[in-house]
Design an enzyme around this catalytic site. Structure first.
Site, PDB file in Angstrom:
ATOM      1  N   GLU A 139      -3.551   7.487  -4.553  1.00  5.87           N
ATOM      2  CA  GLU A 139      -3.635   6.494  -3.450  1.00  5.87           C
ATOM      3  C   GLU A 139      -3.032   4.767  -4.294  1.00  5.87           C
ATOM      4  O   GLU A 139      -3.913   4.549  -5.566  1.00  5.87           O
ATOM      5  CB  GLU A 139      -4.376   6.413  -2.510  1.00  5.87           C
ATOM      6  CG  GLU A 139      -4.301   5.233  -1.679  1.00  5.87           C
ATOM      7  CD  GLU A 139      -5.642   4.292  -0.846  1.00  5.87           C
ATOM      8  OE1 GLU A 139      -5.574   4.917   0.184  1.00  5.87           O
ATOM      9  OE2 GLU A 139      -6.789   3.862  -1.543  1.00  5.87           O
ATOM     10  N   TYR A 142       0.900  -1.032   0.400  1.00  9.10           N
ATOM     11  CA  TYR A 142       0.073   0.160  -0.126  1.00  9.10           C
ATOM     12  C   TYR A 142       0.924   1.321   0.547  1.00  9.10           C
ATOM     13  O   TYR A 142       2.048   1.640   0.450  1.00  9.10           O
ATOM     14  CB  TYR A 142      -0.753   0.428   0.891  1.00  9.10           C
ATOM     15  CG  TYR A 142      -1.664   1.183   1.590  1.00  9.10           C
ATOM     16  CD1 TYR A 142      -3.245   1.057   0.837  1.00  9.10           C
ATOM     17  CD2 TYR A 142      -1.404   2.088   2.021  1.00  9.10           C
ATOM     18  CE1 TYR A 142      -3.761   2.574   1.135  1.00  9.10           C
ATOM     19  CE2 TYR A 142      -1.505   3.187   1.821  1.00  9.10           C
ATOM     20  CZ  TYR A 142      -3.085   3.566   1.911  1.00  9.10           C
ATOM     21  OH  TYR A 142      -3.909   5.305   1.750  1.00  9.10           O
TER      22      TYR A 142
END
Ligand code: GDP
Ligand code: MN
Length: 382
Positions: free
Chosen positions: A189, A101
């Site tokens: 993101e 992530y």
């Protein structure tokens, strides 16, 4: 403005981030064609602006045309947390060894940019934050200084990314930071950022929030703003510079200030009505703005009454009144207006309305917000 994944991937690619090429399809036949062109196995992904698509069944792998047809058919029209799927993104599927992530956001309290990086990707970051907060490396970045390759590399090591992934991931973080800053994002993101079995690092998802305040210097965002403003009422309001959100009720709302507009919705609801929209004409609105607001509301066929709720601070009562008189000359209103006009120059405003010759059946004035709401709702519910 939030982008769909396929748009986010396109934005990422402009900043040289490694995103596998993909294409969109709006129906099953196109989906199969795109899948054939991408080469099996393919991944078929619901394009909705909400996370957790994977868990909801909105992301599927297909090994052949038959499977592609089946999954595309199932995903199109699917409801994912209230978002209906109208479009698919289809790409050649990557092999995944590990999922990470990575994101950049603005930490307003710290007045710095914030990198969040974790070796536990693929699941929602909130989940990781709850179960294993230490698995998320957080690095604050002074926006006047930026982030160096060495710092990015250290973050990758600290987050315990596979040593094979570290060098590539560090470069990706710098590219993502450039996208975030030069690209005027408020969120950039990648989840998951993956390491493939052959040792390549790829961005398999793209979540991008663009900072609307920077719209003026990004003419290239124009096609995306159009897909965001799908409601024709919202498009018209946007052109007129009004803060408008379409809703499903029957009482059109105009208020000055977002806070007052919100309370107006609440009061209308409280007395048994339902708002057709949220519309904030802002502080210091003049006659032209009021006329524009009435025009926008008038295009909504569901509107049965219009509640104008003004508490003048910078906004002056006589300007509001002139705007209404002006608008009634220009627009043939299909619903009557109930107005509550208070604050700066309210008396002058009411005097203008009283002497305008507009009949009570078109425009009635009530002294308080509650009384005006009751009157507007009574008309709408008739
Ligand atoms: P989200 O659930 O809405 O965040 O959708 P994602 O795009 O993140 O996809 C969810 C999951 O699907 C990922 O975490 C992966 O495990 C899987 N996935 C997505 N793309 C691919 C791919 O190209 N290959 C494989 N094998 N899995 C994928
Ligand atoms: Mn994701």
């Amino acid at each position: 403005m939030d982008l769909f994944e396929y748009q986010g991937r396109e934005y990422f690619a402009r900043f040289e981030l490694p995103v596998p090429a993909g294409n969109v399809a709006d129906n099953v036949d196109d989906a199969v064609r795109v899948a054939e062109a991408a080469g099996y196995p393919v991944v078929i992904k619901a394009q909705v602006q909400v996370g957790g698509r994977g868990k909801a069944g909105g992301v599927k792998l297909a090994d052949n045309a038959e499977e592609a047809r089946l999954h595309a058919g199932n995903i199109l029209g699917m409801d994912i947390k209230g978002h209906v799927v109208h479009r698919l993104l289809i790409a050649h599927a990557a092999d995944i060894a590990e999922e990470y992530y990575a994101s950049f956001t603005l930490d307003r309290a710290a007045k710095k940019h914030l990198l969040m990086l974790s070796a536990q990707g693929g699941v929602e970051i909130e989940e990781v934050a709850e179960k294993d907060p230490d698995a998320i490396v957080k690095l604050h970045i002074d926006p006047t200084v930026g982030i160096t390759l060495a710092e990015a590399r250290k973050a990758c090591v600290d987050a315990k990314l596979n040593p094979k992934a570290v060098d590539q991931a560090a470069v990706i973080l710098l590219q993502l930071y450039r996208c975030f800053t030069e690209g005027d994002c408020d969120l950039a993101e990648i989840n998951p950022l993956v390491l493939t079995p052959d040792g390549t690092v790829l961005a398999l998802d793209a979540k991008v929030g663009l900072d609307d305040n920077a719209l003026f210097r990004h003419p290239e965002w124009a096609p995306w703003t159009e897909t965001v403003l799908r409601d024709s009422r919202e498009t018209l309001a946007h052109e007129k510079g009004l803060q408008y959100i379409g809703l499903d009720g029957t009482v059109g709302i105009i208020a000055n200030g977002a806070g007052l507009a919100m309370s107006t919705l609440d009061v209308v609801n409280q007395v048994g009505g339902s708002a057709a929209n949220f519309l904030d004409i802002g502080g210091g609105a003049n006659a032209d703005v009021m006329a524009g607001a009435l025009e926008v509301i008038n295009t909504d066929p569901k509107v049965k009454s219009i509640f104008i709720n003004i508490f003048g601070g910078i906004t002056r009562g006589e300007e509001v009144a002139k705007g209404i008189v002006e608008a009634l000359k220009r627009v043939n209103l299909t619903a009557p207006i109930v107005i509550r006009l208070d604050g700066t120059n309210a008396e002058e405003g009411r005097a203008i309305l009283a002497s305008s010759g507009i009949p009570e059946s078109t425009l009635m004035s009530r002294p308080t917000m509650l009384e005006a709401a009751i009157a507007a709702v009574a008309i709408a519910n008739k």
